[in-house]
Design a protein around this motif. Structure first.
Motif, PDB file in Angstrom:
ATOM      1  N   CYS A  72       0.811  -1.178  -0.045  1.00 40.86           N
ATOM      2  CA  CYS A  72       0.093   0.202  -0.121  1.00 40.86           C
ATOM      3  C   CYS A  72       1.069   1.404   0.137  1.00 40.86           C
ATOM      4  CB  CYS A  72      -0.988  -0.022   1.188  1.00 40.86           C
ATOM      5  SG  CYS A  72      -2.216  -1.092   1.060  1.00 40.86           S
ATOM      6  N   ASP A  75       1.601   3.335   3.299  1.00 40.75           N
ATOM      7  CA  ASP A  75       0.507   3.308   4.164  1.00 40.75           C
ATOM      8  C   ASP A  75       0.245   2.194   4.897  1.00 40.75           C
ATOM      9  OD1 ASP A  75      -0.030   5.700   2.564  1.00 40.75           O
ATOM     10  OD2 ASP A  75      -1.874   5.283   2.520  1.00 40.75           O
ATOM     11  N   GLU A  76      -0.347   2.213   6.330  1.00 43.21           N
ATOM     12  CA  GLU A  76      -0.438   1.170   7.157  1.00 43.21           C
ATOM     13  C   GLU A  76      -1.508   0.427   6.727  1.00 43.21           C
ATOM     14  OE1 GLU A  76      -0.749   0.265  11.916  1.00 43.21           O
ATOM     15  OE2 GLU A  76      -0.143   2.147  11.169  1.00 43.21           O
ATOM     16  N   TYR A  77      -1.178  -0.958   6.615  1.00 43.68           N
ATOM     17  CA  TYR A  77      -2.438  -1.737   6.548  1.00 43.68           C
ATOM     18  C   TYR A  77      -2.068  -3.160   7.171  1.00 43.68           C
ATOM     19  CZ  TYR A  77      -0.185  -4.847   3.027  1.00 43.68           C
ATOM     20  OH  TYR A  77       0.740  -5.832   2.417  1.00 43.68           O
ATOM     21  N   ALA A  78      -3.049  -4.317   7.259  1.00 47.36           N
ATOM     22  CA  ALA A  78      -2.860  -5.379   7.957  1.00 47.36           C
ATOM     23  C   ALA A  78      -2.033  -6.339   7.230  1.00 47.36           C
ATOM     24  CB  ALA A  78      -4.062  -5.831   8.254  1.00 47.36           C
ATOM     25  N   LYS A 121      -9.468  -7.942   7.733  1.00 50.07           N
ATOM     26  CA  LYS A 121      -8.937  -6.909   7.893  1.00 50.07           C
ATOM     27  C   LYS A 121      -8.040  -6.351   6.831  1.00 50.07           C
ATOM     28  CE  LYS A 121      -6.954  -3.468  11.487  1.00 50.07           C
ATOM     29  NZ  LYS A 121      -6.492  -2.710  10.213  1.00 50.07           N
ATOM     30  N   CYS A 122      -7.166  -7.327   6.370  1.00 48.28           N
ATOM     31  CA  CYS A 122      -6.186  -6.895   5.126  1.00 48.28           C
ATOM     32  C   CYS A 122      -7.106  -6.504   3.878  1.00 48.28           C
ATOM     33  CB  CYS A 122      -5.246  -8.066   5.008  1.00 48.28           C
ATOM     34  SG  CYS A 122      -6.000  -9.523   4.470  1.00 48.28           S
ATOM     35  N   LYS A 124     -10.323  -5.363   3.864  1.00 38.71           N
ATOM     36  CA  LYS A 124     -10.813  -3.935   4.048  1.00 38.71           C
ATOM     37  C   LYS A 124      -9.792  -2.866   4.015  1.00 38.71           C
ATOM     38  CE  LYS A 124     -13.997  -5.915   7.708  1.00 38.71           C
ATOM     39  NZ  LYS A 124     -14.627  -5.869   8.965  1.00 38.71           N
ATOM     40  N   ASP A 125      -8.555  -3.092   4.616  1.00 43.58           N
ATOM     41  CA  ASP A 125      -7.572  -1.936   4.591  1.00 43.58           C
ATOM     42  C   ASP A 125      -7.344  -1.716   3.036  1.00 43.58           C
ATOM     43  OD1 ASP A 125      -7.589  -1.852   7.301  1.00 43.58           O
ATOM     44  OD2 ASP A 125      -5.462  -3.009   7.249  1.00 43.58           O
ATOM     45  N   LYS A 128      -9.862   0.127   1.188  1.00 41.83           N
ATOM     46  CA  LYS A 128      -9.971   1.598   1.771  1.00 41.83           C
ATOM     47  C   LYS A 128      -8.824   2.312   1.070  1.00 41.83           C
ATOM     48  CE  LYS A 128     -10.046   4.209   5.792  1.00 41.83           C
ATOM     49  NZ  LYS A 128      -9.769   4.321   7.635  1.00 41.83           N
ATOM     50  N   TYR A 129      -7.812   1.618   0.826  1.00 46.24           N
ATOM     51  CA  TYR A 129      -6.585   2.493   0.315  1.00 46.24           C
ATOM     52  C   TYR A 129      -6.899   2.673  -1.097  1.00 46.24           C
ATOM     53  CZ  TYR A 129      -2.009   2.558  -1.772  1.00 46.24           C
ATOM     54  OH  TYR A 129      -1.001   2.802  -2.595  1.00 46.24           O
TER      55      TYR A 129
END
Length: 291
Positions: A72, A75-78, A121-122, A124-125, A128-129
């Motif tokens: 990403c 950007d922080e993501y799972a 969660k990954c 979803k992240d 969103k990104y």
């Protein structure tokens, strides 16, 4: 020779990679090399490296995390969740390593069903990104595909100095496995999850730094020279040609992988599953030149 992995349906091949190192010490030596009767330089060393293509295992977690941390673009993501998902999804996905080093993951190609794993969660992240990067006028259409039951996120990552022709067995493998999984998975729900209508791929590329990021991906004005683009993974340039839509944005600098006079960009492309057959043929044709 092929090698059989832990899943008996898949065999893997070895890719020979040659790297040439120049040891010219002076202009005089260069002149002498040019005068060799055979027309070849005597100071080239060719190193052949054999690669293994195999299923992701628990031992690959840290190697996958190192490879995918920047997925990403900082950007922080799972990321850890994504690595776990790729490991436990044993029907589809290949990791690439060297024969003599089973710990370092050099590449990974896989696909994740965005609908089947929508609760992760990954996923979803990442969604969103991407929704934060798509242009406003394209957001509605892209979001519809992103949330469709038959969309796969194609993940295709390799370290930058891996030979280009490694892309062919990775691409061939993942789409073969998708076809097998759609027929052979244990439950109807799992089988259906591999019946993709669209694929989304997030690519990294480098582009000449000649205009503002807002102009990236837009049509050139008449008479405007075409900017040079470099795709570290050549098969992704071909996939872009087969895509039905794509959007671009300026990526973050990475001193380790910077190219002079070029700037990193990212591209998210949407590809109709019906275009994959032609894409695979073009990839095969491309890498004939590497043989």
């Amino acid at each position: 020779m092929g090698k059989t992995t832990t899943r008996t349906r898949r065999t893997t091949s070895e890719v020979a990679a040659a790297e040439e190192y120049d040891h010219r010490e002076s202009d005089d030596e260069e002149d002498e090399d040019e005068e060799d009767l055979d027309g070849e330089s005597d100071d080239e060393d060719v190193i052949t490296v054999n690669f293994d293509f195999c299923d992701a295992q628990e031992e690959d977690f840290h190697g996958l995390k190192a490879l995918l941390t920047g997925y990403c673009d900082g950007d922080e993501y799972a990321c850890s969740d994504l690595c776990d998902l790729l490991i436990r999804q044993n029907a589809v996905g290949t990791v690439m390593k060297t024969e003599d080093d089973s710990e370092n993951v050099l590449g990974m190609t896989s696909v994740v069903s965005l609908a089947y794993y929508k609760g992760e969660k990954c996923v979803k992240d990442i969604k969103k990104y991407l929704l934060g990067k798509v242009p406003a006028k394209e957001k509605k259409a892209f979001e519809k595909i992103l949330n469709d039951d038959a969309t796969g996120l194609l993940i295709n990552e390799r370290i930058i100095n891996v030979p280009q022709d490694a892309g062919q067995p990775l691409i061939e493998g993942v789409f073969d496995e998708i076809g097998w999984a759609a027929k052979d998975e244990k439950t109807a729900e799992l089988r259906k999850s591999y019946e993709f209508k669209n694929y989304i791929l997030v690519s990294t590329l480098f582009e000449e730094d000649t205009e503002d990021v807002e102009q990236v991906g837009k049509k050139r004005k008449k008479g405007q020279p075409k900017k040079q683009r470099i795709f570290p993974r050549l098969e992704e340039e071909i996939l872009l040609e087969h895509s039905k839509s794509a959007f671009f944005w300026r990526g973050k600098q990475n001193e380790e992988n910077d190219i002079a006079d070029f700037r990193p960009h990212r591209c998210c492309m949407v590809v109709d599953a019906k275009a994959i057959s032609a894409f695979r043929k073009d990839v095969k044709d491309l890498f004939k030149d590497f043989e």
